[in-house]
Design a protein around this motif. Structure first.
Motif, PDB file in Angstrom:
ATOM      1  N   ASN A  36       0.841  -1.192   0.000  1.00 13.46           N
ATOM      2  CA  ASN A  36       0.000   0.000   0.000  1.00 13.46           C
ATOM      3  C   ASN A  36       0.875   1.240   0.000  1.00 13.46           C
ATOM      4  O   ASN A  36       0.687   2.168  -0.776  1.00 13.46           O
ATOM      5  N   THR A  37       1.832   1.244   0.913  1.00 15.61           N
ATOM      6  CA  THR A  37       2.705   2.395   1.057  1.00 15.61           C
ATOM      7  C   THR A  37       4.008   1.996   1.723  1.00 15.61           C
ATOM      8  O   THR A  37       4.056   1.042   2.491  1.00 15.61           O
ATOM      9  N   MET A  38       5.041   2.721   1.396  1.00 19.10           N
ATOM     10  CA  MET A  38       6.339   2.517   2.041  1.00 19.10           C
ATOM     11  C   MET A  38       6.932   3.888   2.268  1.00 19.10           C
ATOM     12  O   MET A  38       6.787   4.773   1.411  1.00 19.10           O
ATOM     13  N   GLY A  39       7.529   4.067   3.417  1.00 16.00           N
ATOM     14  CA  GLY A  39       8.017   5.404   3.689  1.00 16.00           C
ATOM     15  C   GLY A  39       8.991   5.493   4.832  1.00 16.00           C
ATOM     16  O   GLY A  39       9.437   4.475   5.371  1.00 16.00           O
ATOM     17  N   TRP A  40       9.309   6.720   5.185  1.00 12.59           N
ATOM     18  CA  TRP A  40      10.269   7.025   6.231  1.00 12.59           C
ATOM     19  C   TRP A  40       9.630   7.917   7.280  1.00 12.59           C
ATOM     20  O   TRP A  40       9.007   8.935   6.947  1.00 12.59           O
ATOM     21  N   TYR A  41       9.797   7.518   8.518  1.00  9.32           N
ATOM     22  CA  TYR A  41       9.428   8.321   9.655  1.00  9.32           C
ATOM     23  C   TYR A  41      10.727   8.720  10.365  1.00  9.32           C
ATOM     24  O   TYR A  41      11.764   8.115  10.153  1.00  9.32           O
ATOM     25  N   ARG A  42      10.631   9.716  11.224  1.00 12.42           N
ATOM     26  CA  ARG A  42      11.780  10.081  12.038  1.00 12.42           C
ATOM     27  C   ARG A  42      11.323  10.473  13.428  1.00 12.42           C
ATOM     28  O   ARG A  42      10.209  10.931  13.621  1.00 12.42           O
ATOM     29  N   GLN A  43      12.242  10.277  14.364  1.00 12.93           N
ATOM     30  CA  GLN A  43      11.958  10.651  15.740  1.00 12.93           C
ATOM     31  C   GLN A  43      13.196  11.281  16.341  1.00 12.93           C
ATOM     32  O   GLN A  43      14.246  10.638  16.453  1.00 12.93           O
TER      33      GLN A  43
END
Length: 115
Positions: free
Chosen positions: A32-39
């Motif tokens: 469905n979706t692929m992505g990058w998160y950050r913290q």
């Protein structure tokens, strides 16, 4: 269980560039979706950029024009090209892969922007 292996993080000076890679252990063709998160320390995890199965992309406002997300379906890999990096981009970056029924996360890669 799908494994996601991130690479490409590190220390870079302000204005520099890095390319993050996220390789999945299985095909991403039907994602469905692929992505990058950050913290960042003391902050909530935020979505940085994502790409859908159809190729549509999303960028959070603060990275528009500086980051580019792309994918190589044959290699089951998503990339995040980061340019004009700023100290406020410093964070642990996590890869995310979403299918209809499951979501998967990588372990994270540290990006530090500092002189």
């Amino acid at each position: 269980q799908v494994r996601l292996v991130e690479s490409g993080g590190g220390l870079v000076q302000p204005g520099g560039s890095l390319r993050l890679s996220c390789a999945a252990s299985e095909s991403i063709f039907n994602m469905n979706t692929m992505g990058w998160y950050r913290q960042a320390p003391g902050k909530e995890r935020e979505l940085v950029a994502s790409i859908t199965g159809g190729g549509s992309t999303y960028y959070t406002y603060s990275v528009k024009g500086r980051f580019t997300i792309s994918r190589d379906i044959a290699k089951n890999t998503v990339y995040l090209q980061m340019s004009s990096l700023k100290p406020e981009d410093t964070a642990v970056y996590y890869c995310h892969l979403g299918f209809i029924s499951n979501n998967y996360w990588g372990h994270g890669t540290q990006v530090t922007v500092s002189s």
